[in-house]
Design a protein around this motif. Sequence first.
Motif, PDB file in Angstrom:
ATOM      1  N   GLU A 188      -4.923   5.671  -2.792  1.00  0.00           N
ATOM      2  CA  GLU A 188      -6.236   5.048  -2.691  1.00  0.00           C
ATOM      3  C   GLU A 188      -6.624   4.523  -4.062  1.00  0.00           C
ATOM      4  O   GLU A 188      -6.549   5.236  -5.051  1.00  0.00           O
ATOM      5  CB  GLU A 188      -7.264   6.082  -2.224  1.00  0.00           C
ATOM      6  CG  GLU A 188      -8.648   5.552  -2.079  1.00  0.00           C
ATOM      7  CD  GLU A 188      -9.613   6.627  -1.612  1.00  0.00           C
ATOM      8  OE1 GLU A 188     -10.768   6.590  -2.052  1.00  0.00           O
ATOM      9  OE2 GLU A 188      -9.219   7.500  -0.836  1.00  0.00           O
ATOM     10  N   TRP A 189      -7.020   3.261  -4.127  1.00  0.00           N
ATOM     11  CA  TRP A 189      -7.489   2.687  -5.382  1.00  0.00           C
ATOM     12  C   TRP A 189      -8.983   2.906  -5.483  1.00  0.00           C
ATOM     13  O   TRP A 189      -9.706   2.770  -4.510  1.00  0.00           O
ATOM     14  CB  TRP A 189      -7.181   1.198  -5.451  1.00  0.00           C
ATOM     15  CG  TRP A 189      -7.656   0.599  -6.735  1.00  0.00           C
ATOM     16  CD1 TRP A 189      -6.992   0.628  -7.918  1.00  0.00           C
ATOM     17  CD2 TRP A 189      -8.882  -0.065  -6.972  1.00  0.00           C
ATOM     18  NE1 TRP A 189      -7.734   0.013  -8.886  1.00  0.00           N
ATOM     19  CE2 TRP A 189      -8.914  -0.429  -8.325  1.00  0.00           C
ATOM     20  CE3 TRP A 189      -9.971  -0.393  -6.187  1.00  0.00           C
ATOM     21  CZ2 TRP A 189      -9.973  -1.100  -8.910  1.00  0.00           C
ATOM     22  CZ3 TRP A 189     -11.026  -1.067  -6.763  1.00  0.00           C
ATOM     23  CH2 TRP A 189     -11.013  -1.413  -8.111  1.00  0.00           C
ATOM     24  N   ARG A 190      -9.419   3.259  -6.670  1.00  0.00           N
ATOM     25  CA  ARG A 190     -10.849   3.452  -6.908  1.00  0.00           C
ATOM     26  C   ARG A 190     -11.271   2.600  -8.084  1.00  0.00           C
ATOM     27  O   ARG A 190     -10.528   2.466  -9.052  1.00  0.00           O
ATOM     28  CB  ARG A 190     -11.128   4.913  -7.218  1.00  0.00           C
ATOM     29  CG  ARG A 190     -10.819   5.790  -6.036  1.00  0.00           C
ATOM     30  CD  ARG A 190     -11.106   7.207  -6.311  1.00  0.00           C
ATOM     31  NE  ARG A 190     -10.664   7.973  -5.144  1.00  0.00           N
ATOM     32  CZ  ARG A 190     -10.559   9.251  -5.110  1.00  0.00           C
ATOM     33  NH1 ARG A 190     -10.842   9.964  -6.164  1.00  0.00           N
ATOM     34  NH2 ARG A 190     -10.157   9.856  -4.023  1.00  0.00           N
ATOM     35  N   ARG A 210       0.857  -1.187   0.000  1.00  0.00           N
ATOM     36  CA  ARG A 210       0.000   0.000   0.000  1.00  0.00           C
ATOM     37  C   ARG A 210       0.891   1.234   0.000  1.00  0.00           C
ATOM     38  O   ARG A 210       1.829   1.316   0.788  1.00  0.00           O
ATOM     39  CB  ARG A 210      -0.899   0.010   1.224  1.00  0.00           C
ATOM     40  CG  ARG A 210      -1.931  -1.082   1.219  1.00  0.00           C
ATOM     41  CD  ARG A 210      -2.886  -0.958   2.414  1.00  0.00           C
ATOM     42  NE  ARG A 210      -3.771  -2.095   2.450  1.00  0.00           N
ATOM     43  CZ  ARG A 210      -3.498  -3.242   3.052  1.00  0.00           C
ATOM     44  NH1 ARG A 210      -2.363  -3.404   3.688  1.00  0.00           N
ATOM     45  NH2 ARG A 210      -4.363  -4.233   3.032  1.00  0.00           N
TER      46      ARG A 210
END
Length: 84
Positions: free
Chosen positions: A75-77, A70
């Motif tokens: 942030e993954w979207r 991470r």
Amino acid sequence: MSKRKVGVAAQAVLQAIIQYKTAHDGASPTVRGLAQMTEAASTASVSYHLGRLEEAGLIEREYGLARVIRVAGGEWRPPEGFHG
């Protein structure tokens, strides 16, 4: 976790992680893949740089799970329009 600076090689590993995650829907690269992307001498050197990045608070790894890296603040979207 200290927020200390990392060297040029570790920065290259971090950039490779970010590029890979961006291109692969948030999936993490393998250590071997990172070695190839950064033209590192060995997977051991990539592992060393991952440790330095983690100590600097720039990444987090989940031990016991393969390929979980991470990026701090990342942030993954899901793709736009996806309604799972």
